[in-house]
Write a protein that holds these residues in place. Structure first.
Motif, PDB file in Angstrom:
ATOM      1  N   SER A 177       0.846  -1.238  -0.052  1.00 19.35           N
ATOM      2  CA  SER A 177       0.048  -0.020  -0.133  1.00 19.35           C
ATOM      3  C   SER A 177       0.846   1.511   0.002  1.00 19.35           C
ATOM      4  O   SER A 177       0.389   2.336  -0.224  1.00 19.35           O
ATOM      5  N   THR A 178       1.991   1.044   0.434  1.00 21.17           N
ATOM      6  CA  THR A 178       2.996   2.399   0.348  1.00 21.17           C
ATOM      7  C   THR A 178       3.289   2.770  -1.054  1.00 21.17           C
ATOM      8  O   THR A 178       3.377   3.969  -1.294  1.00 21.17           O
ATOM      9  N   ASP A 179       3.654   1.814  -1.697  1.00 22.05           N
ATOM     10  CA  ASP A 179       4.084   2.209  -3.197  1.00 22.05           C
ATOM     11  C   ASP A 179       2.889   1.955  -4.096  1.00 22.05           C
ATOM     12  O   ASP A 179       3.150   2.068  -5.340  1.00 22.05           O
ATOM     13  N   GLU A 180       1.839   1.580  -3.604  1.00 23.38           N
ATOM     14  CA  GLU A 180       0.826   1.193  -4.534  1.00 23.38           C
ATOM     15  C   GLU A 180       1.037   0.084  -5.668  1.00 23.38           C
ATOM     16  O   GLU A 180       0.858   0.262  -6.964  1.00 23.38           O
ATOM     17  N   ILE A 181       1.721  -0.884  -5.077  1.00 19.80           N
ATOM     18  CA  ILE A 181       2.028  -2.048  -6.300  1.00 19.80           C
ATOM     19  C   ILE A 181       1.625  -3.453  -5.485  1.00 19.80           C
ATOM     20  O   ILE A 181       1.619  -3.590  -4.336  1.00 19.80           O
TER      21      ILE A 181
END
Length: 244
Positions: A177-181
């Motif tokens: 969720s931090t890097d939206e990957i």
């Protein structure tokens, strides 16, 4: 001996969000003698059009062979590396080094396999990418009966619900969720019966960019036992020896 996953395989990938250096390291694990370690790597950048150069080595200095990789030209890199351990190396870690050290989510999943050929030369590989679709996957042309294909995807969106294609299973997944990957790891549900083209991947619930890479793992070849001469033939051989 059929290919099987060794119990020394880490229970989950190394999940490393928002990495701002050029290196990422796994937790330690201890593969046994005669095992093949297949290291699957996913990298998700916020945005860069340049494909990173990626290498992988263990903490003893062994360089893993790059087998298949793909960058989607936007966010996502997927790659697969392997190394055969003839003798047990003890406790090791794996380090991924990338040429573009911009902030990124990094995932590394080492799978330890038993029953593999020492040489993996000639194994089938696959690599594919998409910039706007719901089907991260591609095709591998398998070359040997008894082989097993592992595949990985890096997907430029999260969270994603991934449904594996027919004949495939999802081994692990991580929604960063931090890097939206989203990173996903899969394999054939069963060993290859008839070698040839095979489609492997997932269907997901959003349209997104993605990168996908796959590698066929070749099985160890066990020599067939010698054919017995049979009782009649053995008696003939015995009489001939007695006459001599």
């Amino acid at each position: 001996m059929a290919i099987s996953q060794d119990s020394s395989t880490p229970s989950a990938p190394a999940e490393l969000p928002d990495v701002t250096t050029g290196t990422s390291v796994t937790a330690s694990f201890s593969p046994p003698a005669g095992s093949l370690v297949v290291a699957q790597v996913g990298i998700g950048y916020f945005a860069t059009s340049t494909a990173p150069a990626v290498t992988l080595a263990d903490s003893l200095g062994n360089t893993y062979t790059a087998k298949a990789s793909k960058y989607d030209g936007l966010f996502d890199y997927a790659g697969i590396f392997s190394f055969y351990y003839a003798t047990a190396p003890g406790s090791i870690t794996l380090t991924v080094t990338r040429s573009i050290a911009a902030a990124a989510g990094v995932s590394i999943y080492p799978v330890v396999l038993d029953g593999c050929a020492v040489s993996q030369s000639g194994a089938g590989t696959g690599a594919a990418s998409g910039t706007s679709s719901t089907t991260p996957g591609g095709s591998v042309t398998t070359t040997q009966a008894g082989s097993l294909v592992l595949f990985t995807a890096a997907i430029g969106n999260e969270p994603e619900t991934l449904t594996p294609d027919s004949g495939c299973t999802t081994s692990q997944s991580w929604s960063d969720s931090t890097d939206e990957i989203t990173f996903a790891y899969g394999q054939q549900a069963a060993a290859t019966v008839t070698p040839g083209p095979s489609a492997l991947g997932w269907t997901m619930n959003h349209v997104s960019a993605w990168a996908w890479a796959a590698l066929e793992i070749l099985p160890a070849i066990i020599p067939a036992p010698p054919v017995s001469a049979g009782p009649a033939r053995q008696r003939q051989i015995g009489r001939a020896s007695w006459r001599e």
